[in-house]
Scaffold this active site. Structure first.
Site, PDB file in Angstrom:
ATOM      1  N   LEU A   1      11.428   1.103   6.563  1.00 22.38           N
ATOM      2  CA  LEU A   1      10.829   1.609   5.335  1.00 22.38           C
ATOM      3  C   LEU A   1      11.611   2.848   4.898  1.00 22.38           C
ATOM      4  CD1 LEU A   1       8.388   1.232   3.366  1.00 22.38           C
ATOM      5  CD2 LEU A   1       7.357   3.145   4.590  1.00 22.38           C
TER       6      LEU A   1
ATOM      7  N   HIS B   1      -2.165 -20.904   0.394  1.00 22.18           N
ATOM      8  CA  HIS B   1      -0.952 -20.114   0.598  1.00 22.18           C
ATOM      9  C   HIS B   1      -0.176 -19.902  -0.694  1.00 22.18           C
ATOM     10  CE1 HIS B   1      -0.477 -20.608   5.241  1.00 22.18           C
ATOM     11  NE2 HIS B   1      -1.738 -20.476   4.893  1.00 22.18           N
TER      12      HIS B   1
ATOM     13  N   TYR C   1       0.822  -1.210   0.000  1.00 25.61           N
ATOM     14  CA  TYR C   1       0.000   0.000   0.000  1.00 25.61           C
ATOM     15  C   TYR C   1       0.854   1.257   0.000  1.00 25.61           C
ATOM     16  CZ  TYR C   1       0.965   0.917   4.967  1.00 25.61           C
ATOM     17  OH  TYR C   1       1.577   1.215   6.150  1.00 25.61           O
TER      18      TYR C   1
ATOM     19  N   ARG D   1      -8.843 -19.869  -1.151  1.00 19.62           N
ATOM     20  CA  ARG D   1      -7.768 -19.714  -0.170  1.00 19.62           C
ATOM     21  C   ARG D   1      -6.718 -20.807  -0.273  1.00 19.62           C
ATOM     22  NH1 ARG D   1      -5.911 -20.877   4.820  1.00 19.62           N
ATOM     23  NH2 ARG D   1      -5.082 -19.104   6.015  1.00 19.62           N
TER      24      ARG D   1
ATOM     25  N   LYS E   1       6.439  -2.023   1.756  1.00 15.14           N
ATOM     26  CA  LYS E   1       5.298  -1.402   2.457  1.00 15.14           C
ATOM     27  C   LYS E   1       4.120  -2.377   2.410  1.00 15.14           C
ATOM     28  CE  LYS E   1       3.393   3.269   3.150  1.00 15.14           C
ATOM     29  NZ  LYS E   1       3.503   3.274   4.593  1.00 15.14           N
TER      30      LYS E   1
ATOM     31  N   GLU F   1      13.140   2.145  13.594  1.00 18.42           N
ATOM     32  CA  GLU F   1      12.218   3.203  13.159  1.00 18.42           C
ATOM     33  C   GLU F   1      10.991   3.199  14.055  1.00 18.42           C
ATOM     34  OE1 GLU F   1      10.526   2.515   9.250  1.00 18.42           O
ATOM     35  OE2 GLU F   1      10.240   0.393   9.654  1.00 18.42           O
TER      36      GLU F   1
ATOM     37  N   ARG G   1       7.723   3.941  -5.206  1.00 17.35           N
ATOM     38  CA  ARG G   1       7.889   2.997  -4.095  1.00 17.35           C
ATOM     39  C   ARG G   1       6.796   1.928  -4.132  1.00 17.35           C
ATOM     40  NH1 ARG G   1       8.006   5.276   1.966  1.00 17.35           N
ATOM     41  NH2 ARG G   1       5.784   5.496   1.535  1.00 17.35           N
TER      42      ARG G   1
HETATM   43  O1  PSZ Z   1      -1.337   8.764   8.414  1.00 17.04           O
HETATM   44  C1  PSZ Z   1      -0.451   8.097   8.991  1.00 17.04           C
HETATM   45  O2  PSZ Z   1      -0.511   7.789  10.183  1.00 17.04           O
HETATM   46  C2  PSZ Z   1       0.740   7.673   8.209  1.00 17.04           C
HETATM   47  S1  PSZ Z   1       0.953   8.104   6.623  1.00 17.04           S
HETATM   48  C3  PSZ Z   1       2.415   7.290   6.482  1.00 17.04           C
HETATM   49  C4  PSZ Z   1       2.713   6.695   7.634  1.00 17.04           C
HETATM   50  C5  PSZ Z   1       1.771   6.918   8.646  1.00 17.04           C
HETATM   51  N1  PSZ Z   1       3.831   5.950   7.878  1.00 17.04           N
HETATM   52  C6  PSZ Z   1       4.781   5.604   6.913  1.00 17.04           C
HETATM   53  C7  PSZ Z   1       5.980   4.946   7.520  1.00 17.04           C
HETATM   54  C8  PSZ Z   1       5.881   3.658   8.104  1.00 17.04           C
HETATM   55  O3  PSZ Z   1       4.683   3.042   8.137  1.00 17.04           O
HETATM   56  C9  PSZ Z   1       7.026   3.060   8.654  1.00 17.04           C
HETATM   57  C10 PSZ Z   1       6.952   1.718   9.305  1.00 17.04           C
HETATM   58  N2  PSZ Z   1       8.208   3.688   8.601  1.00 17.04           N
HETATM   59  C11 PSZ Z   1       8.332   4.920   8.049  1.00 17.04           C
HETATM   60  C12 PSZ Z   1       7.232   5.582   7.523  1.00 17.04           C
HETATM   61  C13 PSZ Z   1       7.418   6.948   6.913  1.00 17.04           C
HETATM   62  O4  PSZ Z   1       7.298   6.862   5.512  1.00 17.04           O
HETATM   63  P1  PSZ Z   1       6.782   8.077   4.639  1.00 17.04           P
HETATM   64  O5  PSZ Z   1       7.626   9.234   4.987  1.00 17.04           O
HETATM   65  O6  PSZ Z   1       6.995   7.620   3.244  1.00 17.04           O
HETATM   66  O7  PSZ Z   1       5.346   8.296   4.990  1.00 17.04           O
END
Ligand code: PSZ
Length: 290
Positions: free
Chosen positions: A202, A101, A32, A99, A146, A178, A51
């Site tokens: 990420l 895997h 996503y 379903r 992601k 992170e 990305r």
């Molecule tokens: O609305 C929200 O709460 C959001 S929008 C994007 C995120 C949260 N997080 C992105 C993210 C992440 O999920 C993890 C595990 N690490 C880093 C980040 C930051 O990524 P960017 O800067 O691309 O959003």
């Protein structure tokens, strides 16, 4: 009326439904993106879509549209929904199949959905900073994807929320990785330090904009992992994400960061980041006060 996109078509948001055997629903088998919209314009949309393609590629899902077609579709969605300030959520899954895997046959089409949400800039938090906790990073070893699978992130965020905190700072061994949904930065002796973009985090779009800003403005930075001890001894700490921008951290597990106030380099980066938003999307009305 509010719209969503399902597989390239604009549909009524309230009628946008996917099958119970969609692999996203059953396995989290998909990826996503969240894209920020300011003044009705998408911020760093190219970086987000690149990305998205990379995440999808890395699990063997091919995006059925070009980045240009995708951009046009999202622009149409923003316009149709009269979205001024908010986010676009988009995800692609491996599609609907009985379903199993094992991946389904190649003719199963991926499910691509997108919808919008109104989100104000968190100006109060950007001004005053947020509180955090530390928690062990229990996630898998491909945090660069992601992925829809967010259980590790959710458990960390929930723990933070239960303690009245905004974010959980995760660590493996003694190294900070992170946040549960953000990248973490420290500042020590004028140097901005954040984890290198490898499989443990990420590669945040916001992080990359911040590092670009650093290089263009003679702010020293290092992209390397740092320890919990360095975190505790930092002059300033902040986090970054699409919706949190450059967010000051003023407390970690009840301990104040310095005097418990956003630091000067954090403020400088906030101001330069705001300039970058305004360059791409036009003037912002609400300002962060120092
Ligand atoms: O609305 C929200 O709460 C959001 S929008 C994007 C995120 C949260 N997080 C992105 C993210 C992440 O999920 C993890 C595990 N690490 C880093 C980040 C930051 O990524 P960017 O800067 O691309 O959003």
């Amino acid at each position: 009326m509010n719209f969503a996109i399902i597989n390239g078509k604009l549909v009524n948001r309230s009628e946008a439904k996917v099958d119970i055997e969609d692999r996203g629903y059953q396995f989290g088998d998909g990826v996503y993106e969240v894209i920020r919209v300011y003044n009705g314009k998408m911020f760093t949309v190219k970086e987000h879509l690149e990305r998205f393609v990379k995440s999808a590629d890395s699990i063997g899902i091919t995006l059925p549209y070009s980045i240009d077609d995708c951009t046009a579709l999202l622009e149409e969605l923003v316009t149709k929904n009269n979205l001024v300030e908010g986010t676009i959520y988009m995800q692609i899954t491996r599609g609907t199949a009985p379903r199993n895997h094992v991946f389904p046959a190649k003719d199963v089409v991926p499910t691509l959905v997108a919808y919008t949400k109104e989100v104000a800039r968190p100006v109060e938090s950007l001004t005053n900073g947020v509180k955090t906790i530390r928690t062990e990073d229990i996630r898998w070893l491909r945090c660069d994807i992601k992925s829809l699978n967010l259980l590790g992130n959710l458990l960390a965020k929930q723990k933070a929320a239960e303690q009245g905190c905004f974010e959980a700072i995760q660590y493996r061994g003694d190294q900070v990785t992170e946040g549960s949904s953000s990248n973490i930065f420290i500042v020590k002796n004028g140097v901005v330090i954040t984890h290198e973009s490898n499989h443990l985090i990420l590669k945040g779009i916001t992080k990359d904009v911040i590092l670009q800003i650093c290089s263009q403005n003679n702010i020293s930075f290092e992209e390397r992992s740092f320890t919990l001890a360095e975190l505790a001894a930092a002059d300033e700490v902040f986090l970054s994400s699409t919706t949190s921008e450059v967010m000051p951290i003023i407390e970690i597990d009840k301990d104040q960061v310095k005097e418990g106030l956003p630091g000067p380099i954090t403020r400088k980066l906030q101001s330069l980041f705001t300039e970058e938003i305004e360059k791409q999307c036009g003037d912002l009305t609400e300002k962060i006060s120092s």
